[in-house]
Scaffold this active site. Structure first.
Site, PDB file in Angstrom:
ATOM      1  N   ASP A  95       9.614 -10.307  -0.778  1.00  0.00           N
ATOM      2  CA  ASP A  95      10.123  -9.055  -1.047  1.00  0.00           C
ATOM      3  C   ASP A  95      11.701  -9.421  -1.003  1.00  0.00           C
ATOM      4  O   ASP A  95      12.031 -10.184  -0.846  1.00  0.00           O
ATOM      5  CB  ASP A  95       9.598  -7.846  -0.431  1.00  0.00           C
ATOM      6  CG  ASP A  95       9.738  -6.292  -1.691  1.00  0.00           C
ATOM      7  OD1 ASP A  95      11.128  -6.548  -2.797  1.00  0.00           O
ATOM      8  OD2 ASP A  95       8.485  -5.832  -1.873  1.00  0.00           O
ATOM      9  N   GLU A 125      10.330  -2.552 -16.512  1.00  0.00           N
ATOM     10  CA  GLU A 125       9.952  -1.263 -16.975  1.00  0.00           C
ATOM     11  C   GLU A 125      10.619  -1.146 -17.485  1.00  0.00           C
ATOM     12  O   GLU A 125      10.891  -0.895 -19.179  1.00  0.00           O
ATOM     13  CB  GLU A 125       9.928   0.252 -16.541  1.00  0.00           C
ATOM     14  CG  GLU A 125       8.460   0.089 -15.327  1.00  0.00           C
ATOM     15  CD  GLU A 125       8.554  -0.977 -14.274  1.00  0.00           C
ATOM     16  OE1 GLU A 125       7.837  -1.352 -13.525  1.00  0.00           O
ATOM     17  OE2 GLU A 125       9.889  -0.600 -13.859  1.00  0.00           O
ATOM     18  N   ARG A 156       4.890  -6.459 -13.320  1.00  0.00           N
ATOM     19  CA  ARG A 156       4.961  -5.292 -13.517  1.00  0.00           C
ATOM     20  C   ARG A 156       4.064  -4.462 -14.260  1.00  0.00           C
ATOM     21  O   ARG A 156       3.831  -3.995 -14.803  1.00  0.00           O
ATOM     22  CB  ARG A 156       5.525  -3.951 -11.953  1.00  0.00           C
ATOM     23  CG  ARG A 156       5.221  -2.984 -11.706  1.00  0.00           C
ATOM     24  CD  ARG A 156       5.887  -2.232 -10.981  1.00  0.00           C
ATOM     25  NE  ARG A 156       7.168  -1.970 -10.911  1.00  0.00           N
ATOM     26  CZ  ARG A 156       8.106  -0.878 -10.469  1.00  0.00           C
ATOM     27  NH1 ARG A 156       7.704  -0.857  -9.313  1.00  0.00           N
ATOM     28  NH2 ARG A 156       9.324  -0.903 -10.998  1.00  0.00           N
ATOM     29  N   ASP A 160       9.319  -7.669 -10.894  1.00  0.00           N
ATOM     30  CA  ASP A 160       9.656  -6.300 -10.255  1.00  0.00           C
ATOM     31  C   ASP A 160      10.295  -5.701 -11.219  1.00  0.00           C
ATOM     32  O   ASP A 160      10.974  -5.950 -11.805  1.00  0.00           O
ATOM     33  CB  ASP A 160       9.537  -6.247  -9.167  1.00  0.00           C
ATOM     34  CG  ASP A 160       8.996  -4.617  -8.587  1.00  0.00           C
ATOM     35  OD1 ASP A 160       8.243  -3.546  -9.261  1.00  0.00           O
ATOM     36  OD2 ASP A 160       9.317  -4.531  -7.477  1.00  0.00           O
ATOM     37  N   HIS A 209      -0.431  -6.367   0.384  1.00  0.00           N
ATOM     38  CA  HIS A 209       1.700  -6.358   0.233  1.00  0.00           C
ATOM     39  C   HIS A 209       1.923  -4.895   1.121  1.00  0.00           C
ATOM     40  O   HIS A 209       0.978  -3.805   0.669  1.00  0.00           O
ATOM     41  CB  HIS A 209       2.189  -6.091  -0.924  1.00  0.00           C
ATOM     42  CG  HIS A 209       3.305  -6.226  -1.485  1.00  0.00           C
ATOM     43  ND1 HIS A 209       4.408  -6.425  -0.369  1.00  0.00           N
ATOM     44  CD2 HIS A 209       4.076  -5.382  -2.464  1.00  0.00           C
ATOM     45  CE1 HIS A 209       5.204  -6.294  -0.267  1.00  0.00           C
ATOM     46  NE2 HIS A 209       5.401  -5.040  -2.396  1.00  0.00           N
ATOM     47  N   ASP A 241       3.224  -0.158  -6.794  1.00  0.00           N
ATOM     48  CA  ASP A 241       3.516   0.483  -5.174  1.00  0.00           C
ATOM     49  C   ASP A 241       2.281   1.516  -5.384  1.00  0.00           C
ATOM     50  O   ASP A 241       2.959   3.300  -5.444  1.00  0.00           O
ATOM     51  CB  ASP A 241       4.406   0.966  -5.579  1.00  0.00           C
ATOM     52  CG  ASP A 241       5.488  -0.191  -5.726  1.00  0.00           C
ATOM     53  OD1 ASP A 241       5.511  -0.726  -5.875  1.00  0.00           O
ATOM     54  OD2 ASP A 241       6.573   0.294  -5.647  1.00  0.00           O
TER      55      ASP A 241
END
Length: 926
Positions: A396, A513, A592, A510, A666, A608
């Site tokens: 990450d 959006e 994502r 990630d 994860h 998440d």
């Protein structure tokens, strides 16, 4: 009086448009009649009663409450289409009637529900009129005219209607401004070249008010009827409603909830948003597509090709309303007629998913908070020590220097290049995270990604033409504009520079959006109708800029108002392209945020989640929904991301997660570790065993992905896809299938040693033992101790499996075991696709092997339809045949007698076959 109408009986006002020479519409479904008209005396009585009530109120004037005209009283509650959908507004009678709508108060709904709208359209609300309709080579073109303005600004008075009969099972209907161009989604779609010759649908229109009426020819079922409420087409408010033929509706993502949507006044918002998966919230991706199961088992799908902020309102009529705040109304309707075919037809438009590398289907391990490359390495070594399968190790954002993309923490992750080298030596792979927010606060000349992106003009800009600055992990950030092809080149160059130091194999994108830790930008958002439109759909935060960038931000292709929902797709496309150029192999990307067609470039994880039992349960409808969306490489964070897991939860979740198409454990920072090595010997063994089971099934799973890539088949599949006429399957989302034949029934509750699952009609075999269950279509209680996951093989299937190893590379060299599950008529079928597992376009280039297996009359036949060099490296070692009713006296392999074993549970096994995959063979039992 104008009236909104349903299909009932012939009416002269309607215009029926069908293919030349087509069969007439089925009796009883020919034309149109007022939708509030039911049947016979009952309706007459209701009508008379309503008029009487209205007259009495007018005469007496003494009854409390407003005087309602009969046209409002006649609309049943379930058919009231919302005329005032604005949230956070107390809708009064005055506000409602100012829009020309009916106002009737109803009891307040349960908390969190919308309930019956108090303000709804009357039957004679003004809409568009179909002024002209002309034939074209592919269908029709029409002109729609609105003579009386609706209540949103910049109503568009003249619309163009384009209808194309693209295939016998696909219809394309597009409505846009007749005089001015509008933004349209820049998505490549197939262009029809000829009109469908024998469509399985028929199309009617209502002229005044305009409406589309679509039927399935074979049954007469009305699939769409848009006359139930007015069409509104303003510059920033587009709305169209339809009746639905049943209440069994799926899709419309991304949301957390059951697979089957509730039609109880349920509104689903589509606007990509960074938020932990929560019921009712708009989540990371936008998928304006639904699948609907009709009465009798037929299915159809509807796709609205529109990327603007949108909401879809469902109501119990059953009915549905699309509301979007930009673009055009560009519909594709897929006629199936079964759900598998609907999804295939959908993907013929948006594109089939990419073929993943084989290692992508192995087990992945990650956490935020390893803290160092050495700690990451220790976890990898512990997995090897316990011989637990693992194909990929991830990191990450803690590997970065100051959370900046394309950097490495110089103290804690100095050994990362050595770790990656070690992974590669062991046939394993490395995946790292990247965010689209580029740190903007470094001294000039010290951070090439920002400096060069700024020099080339590759970031989202404000309305003033300066880079929009938000805040993400590194602090102040600019956002890469992936709608600009030049950004793709810059992205590639950044990745090339980093790959030279850390030779990663896949990328995890990630925060796309795109996410922002502030609303809009550091300077807020400017006034105007992009950031504050006349109507804002029911987005979390009540603003388009909530936890993202300003809608007014400028991008190469258009404004962010139009492109927001495409941001993740465009980044995925750039990332997959870069990986191909860097590695020369199949790309592996997990994103994502998603949009239709993204399966061509990436997979998806469900975000998440939390280490809770309900999160585990919700992951199943999540992964099944993405199967509908054409993104088969999908899974949830195994054992949960946030919060602290328990040994029992993590064991059960690993059993379920071993059957996610994309399987990754994860974990977040500051929580205890949850990789399989940290648990008790019993739990660790249970996790190892189920992962070995997954690895044994890699040949089967890989073949399913080949079929997804080639035909658009689903990988993880709802039960109703295979049993569409079994109404008991329509709401099931606690079990699922791999392909058409492997049934997974996980434990989703704590403290139990059994699980109850639905076993569809037919013979099913226990995957591990071959013992059979003959079901009439019933719920079955099954033993499920902590170490056991229930798996069943459907009769008539042949599954290619392999002796599992600790990586996919080791596994792929092991002998195959073919599992045959005989049907009640003693037949079976299966197939097997195999290639080198990583090269680009192996099918397209012919560098693959493909075998078909058949059983009939006690003879198993393997037929090689295509072969390549990889086939010579694999042997078929064992054949296990479930459901052999009588003990054989002998077994013949290519005519030569062969030793065998036969168990009391009717399982015949022939071992030590040593057959080359490249050679066909037959095996007979007598």
């Amino acid at each position: 009086m104008k009236s909104y109408q349903k299909l009932r009986t012939p009416q002269p006002a309607a215009c029926q448009v069908e293919e030349e020479g087509a069969a007439p519409a089925p009796a009883g479904h020919g034309k149109l009649a007022p939708w509030w008209v039911g049947s016979g005396l009952l309706v007459a009585a209701v009508l008379l009663s309503a008029i009487t009530v209205w007259v009495l109120r007018q005469v007496s004037g003494s009854w409390p409450g407003p005087m309602l005209p009969p046209k409002c009283l006649l609309v049943p509650e379930s058919h009231r289409f919302d005329c005032y959908p604005e949230r956070h507004v107390v809708v009064t009678q005055e506000l409602c009637e100012s829009r020309g709508c009916c106002f009737i108060e109803t009891p307040p709904p349960a908390e969190g529900k919308r309930g019956v709208p108090w303000c709804f359209y009357p039957p004679d609300f003004p809409s568009y009129t179909l002024e002209s309709l002309n034939q074209t080579a592919l269908g029709m073109v029409g002109l729609l005219v609105r003579r009386q303005k609706a209540y949103y600004p910049r109503d568009i008075e003249m619309l163009r209607l384009d209808v194309e009969f693209e295939t016998d099972t696909r219809l394309h209907i597009k409505i846009t401004d007749a005089t001015n161009p509008r933004y349209e989604v820049p998505l490549e779609v197939p262009q029809a070249t000829k009109r469908a010759e024998n469509p399985i649908y028929s199309l009617d229109f209502s002229r005044d008010p305009f409406g589309v009426l679509l039927r399935r020819r074979a049954t007469g079922t009305v699939l769409l009827n848009t006359t139930v409420a007015p069409l509104i087409f303003a510059d920033q408010f587009l709305q169209i409603s339809t009746s639905l033929p049943s209440r069994f509706l799926y899709g419309l993502g991304e949301h957390r909830g059951s697979l089957l949507h509730s039609l109880d006044w349920n509104t689903l918002t589509l606007w990509a948003r960074d938020v932990s998966p929560t019921e009712t919230f708009n989540l990371y991706g936008a998928h304006p597509f639904y699948l609907l199961m009709e009465e009798g088992g037929d299915a159809h799908g509807v796709f609205l090709l529109n990327s603007n902020a949108m909401e879809v309102a469902l109501q119990p009529a059953p009915g549905l309303t699309w509301r979007t705040i930009g673009g055009v109304l560009d519909f594709y309707i897929f006629l199936g007629p079964n759900p598998n075919m609907v999804i295939q037809q959908y993907q013929q438009v948006i594109g089939f998913p990419a073929m993943p590398p084989l290692w992508a289907l192995g087990f992945h391990l990650c956490r935020w908070g390893y803290g160092s490359s050495n700690e990451t390495w220790q976890t990898v070594k512990a997995m090897r020590n316990y011989q637990i399968p693992q194909d990929a190790q991830w990191n990450d954002i803690d590997y970065m220097d100051g959370y900046r993309d394309f950097t490495l923490d110089p103290q804690k992750f100095t050994s990362l290049p050595s770790l990656v080298e070690d992974l590669h030596k062991h046939g394993q792979h490395y995946v790292m995270i990247l965010d689209p927010g580029i740190s903007s606060t470094n001294p000039h000349g010290s951070y090439w990604p920002f400096d060069e992106g700024l020099r080339r003009g590759l970031f989202l800009n404000t309305t003033q033409g300066q880079p929009l600055i938000g805040q993400v992990w590194p602090g102040s950030t600019a956002y890469a504009d992936f709608s600009n092809p030049d950004t793709h080149q810059w992205w590639l160059e950044n990745l090339q520079r980093f790959h030279a130091h850390v030779p990663f194999d896949g990328l995890w994108i990630d925060m796309n959006e795109p996410s922002n830790f502030m609303d809009g930008s550091k300077d807020g958002c400017p006034p105007g109708e992009l950031d504050s439109p006349p109507y804002t759909p029911a987005v979390l935060g009540d603003s388009l800029s909530a936890r993202t960038v300003c809608a007014s931000a400028k991008q190469k292709v258009s404004v962010h108002y139009n492109l927001h929902n495409l941001y993740g797709l465009m980044e995925a496309k750039a990332t997959a392209s870069a990986l191909i150029q860097i590695r020369g192999k199949r790309p592996f990307v997990i994103s994502r945020s998603t949009f239709p067609s993204q399966g061509r470039y990436s997979g998806h994880w469900l975000g998440d989640n939390r280490s809770q039992w309900k999160d585990m349960s919700y992951s199943i409808p999540g992964l099944l929904s993405f199967s509908l969306f054409g993104i088969p490489l999908v899974g949830a964070d195994i054992c949960g991301f946030s919060g602290s897991t328990s040994e029992e939860l993590c064991t059960r979740w690993t059993q379920l997660g071993a059957f996610y198409p994309f399987a990754r454990n994860h974990n977040t920072q500051n929580e205890k570790a949850q990789d399989p090595t940290v648990f008790s010997p019993a739990a660790r063994t249970a996790m190892k065993d189920v992962l070995l089971t997954r690895y044994s099934l890699l040949p089967f799973l890989y073949t399913l992905f080949h079929r997804a890539h080639l035909h658009g088949d689903t990988v993880a599949r709802p039960l109703f896809f295979e049993f569409p006429r079994d109404v008991a399957t329509l709401g099931l989302d606690r079990q699922f299938l791999w392909g058409r034949s492997l049934l997974v029934t996980p434990v989703l509750e704590p403290g139990v040693d059994s699980v109850t699952g639905y076993i569809p009609r037919g013979v099913w075999y226990d995957f591990y033992t071959g013992s059979s269950v003959n079901s009439s279509g019933e719920m079955l209680k099954m033993s499920a101790p902590l170490e056991h996951l229930n798996l069943h093989i459907r009769e008539g299937a042949i599954l290619p499996t392999q002796k599992p190893g600790t990586t996919s590379e080791v596994t792929r060299g092991n002998p195959l075991r073919l599992i045959v599950a005989l049907s009640s008529s003693a037949t079976a079928w299966g197939d097997f696709f195999w290639d080198d597992g990583e090269s680009l376009d192996t099918f397209e280039k012919g560098s693959y092997s493909y075998l078909v297996f058949n059983v009939t009359q006690n003879i198993f036949t393997s037929t090689v339809l295509h072969t390549s060099t990889e086939a010579t490296e694999v042997t078929i070692g064992t054949l296990s045949i479930f459901g052999v009713w009588e003990p054989p006296s002998k077994v013949l392999l290519n005519g030569q007698e062969k030793p065998f074993s036969y168990l009391d549970n009717q399982v015949l096994t022939v071992s030590d076959l040593g057959l080359s995959l490249s050679q066909g063979f037959s095996l007979q039992w007598l």
